[in-house]
Design an enzyme around this catalytic site. Structure first.
Site, short mmCIF file in Angstrom:
data_model
loop_
_atom_site.label_atom_id
_atom_site.label_comp_id
_atom_site.label_asym_id
_atom_site.label_seq_id
_atom_site.Cartn_x
_atom_site.Cartn_y
_atom_site.Cartn_z
N GLY A 104 -4.19 -12.70 10.60
CA GLY A 104 -5.22 -13.66 9.93
C GLY A 104 -5.58 -13.11 8.58
O GLY A 104 -6.25 -13.55 7.87
N ILE A 105 -4.84 -12.19 8.18
CA ILE A 105 -5.29 -11.60 6.71
C ILE A 105 -4.08 -11.73 5.97
O ILE A 105 -3.84 -12.26 4.66
CB ILE A 105 -6.03 -10.38 7.06
CG1 ILE A 105 -7.21 -10.27 7.66
CG2 ILE A 105 -5.95 -9.77 5.58
CD1 ILE A 105 -7.67 -9.03 8.02
N ALA A 133 0.99 -1.29 0.06
CA ALA A 133 0.10 -0.04 -0.05
C ALA A 133 0.87 1.27 -0.14
O ALA A 133 0.39 2.22 0.26
CB ALA A 133 -0.95 0.10 1.15
N GLN A 134 2.17 1.14 -0.22
CA GLN A 134 3.07 2.24 -0.32
C GLN A 134 2.53 3.18 -1.59
O GLN A 134 2.37 2.57 -2.45
CB GLN A 134 4.56 1.99 -0.37
CG GLN A 134 5.15 1.09 0.86
CD GLN A 134 4.98 1.81 2.33
OE1 GLN A 134 5.33 3.10 2.08
NE2 GLN A 134 4.27 1.50 3.41
N LEU A 179 -4.25 -4.75 0.15
CA LEU A 179 -4.09 -4.57 1.84
C LEU A 179 -3.21 -3.43 2.04
O LEU A 179 -2.25 -3.20 1.49
CB LEU A 179 -3.40 -5.87 2.40
CG LEU A 179 -4.38 -7.04 2.58
CD1 LEU A 179 -3.52 -8.22 2.98
CD2 LEU A 179 -5.37 -6.65 3.39
N GLY A 223 -2.04 -2.49 5.21
CA GLY A 223 -1.76 -2.62 6.33
C GLY A 223 -2.64 -3.42 7.14
O GLY A 223 -3.40 -3.89 7.02
N ASP A 265 2.08 -4.63 11.80
CA ASP A 265 1.73 -3.70 10.71
C ASP A 265 0.65 -2.88 10.87
O ASP A 265 0.00 -2.50 10.04
CB ASP A 265 1.52 -4.68 9.42
CG ASP A 265 2.00 -3.94 8.28
OD1 ASP A 265 2.66 -3.14 8.04
OD2 ASP A 265 1.33 -4.25 7.14
#
Length: 193
Positions: free
Chosen positions: A116-117, A13-14, A173, A175, A140
């Protein structure tokens, strides 16, 4: 320091506008601005200038994390020899990459997001077997951690928190919204003693 020395293809996601090639002088400037508080710096080892930057940063006592990388086994091995400490990238049977190189060095610690993701429970269990006694759980967590569902900002980009997920508008995602304690409880729930 997560970023800006990441591979474009594994930036997560940067914000791509913020990515830079590894640059020891830029790191030194950021370290001065941070009053010497940067203790870990993430660098994709396959980028031009990465190995020199890794050597310089590590020589200053900063741990280097091979992260957000598309680096192969040989590149990772060379970067590990340049004194980097933590890892991230897929392990494939014909291309063991960073994980393969890191698992062969007992001085290397693997950072793992057990929210969990980000990482499947089976992969969490596998990491603890592959890196016995050398896994460091990390959250994170974003600034949206602990906040209600809704819209937030991350690096100039809009993110949406929905349930346990934080995502960019394209579904990437962004984070985690899990705390480190949540990650520890998840690892135990996934079967890690």
């Amino acid at each position: 320091m997560e970023g800006p020395f990441f591979s474009m293809g594994k930036r997560g996601a940067q914000n791509p506008e913020h990515l830079r090639l590894p640059d020891a002088a830029l790191f030194a400037r950021l370290q001065r601005e941070a009053a010497g508080l940067i203790r870990i710096a993430c660098i994709a080892p396959e980028l031009p200038g990465a190995l020199d930057c890794i050597r310089t940063v590590a020589a200053e006592g900063v741990k280097v994390s091979l992260a957000h990388t598309e680096g192969d086994y040989d590149t990772a091995s060379e970067a590990l020899s340049a004194d980097s400490n933590r890892r991230f990238a897929p392990l494939l049977h014909r291309a063991p990459g960073v994980i393969g190189a890191a698992s062969e060095r007992e001085t290397v610690t693997a950072e793992l997001i057990a929210d969990g993701i980000h990482v499947h429970p089976s992969a969490v269990r596998a990491a603890f077997r592959l890196f016995p006694g050398r896994v460091c759980l990390v959250s994170d967590a974003l600034s949206a951690c602990g906040m209600p569902e809704g819209e937030y900002m991350l690096g100039g980009q809009a993110i949406r928190v929905s349930g346990p997920r934080a995502m960019l508008s394209d579904g990437t995602l962004a984070g985690s919204v899990a705390t480190l304690f949540d990650c520890m409880k998840n690892a135990v729930r996934f079967g890690v003693p």
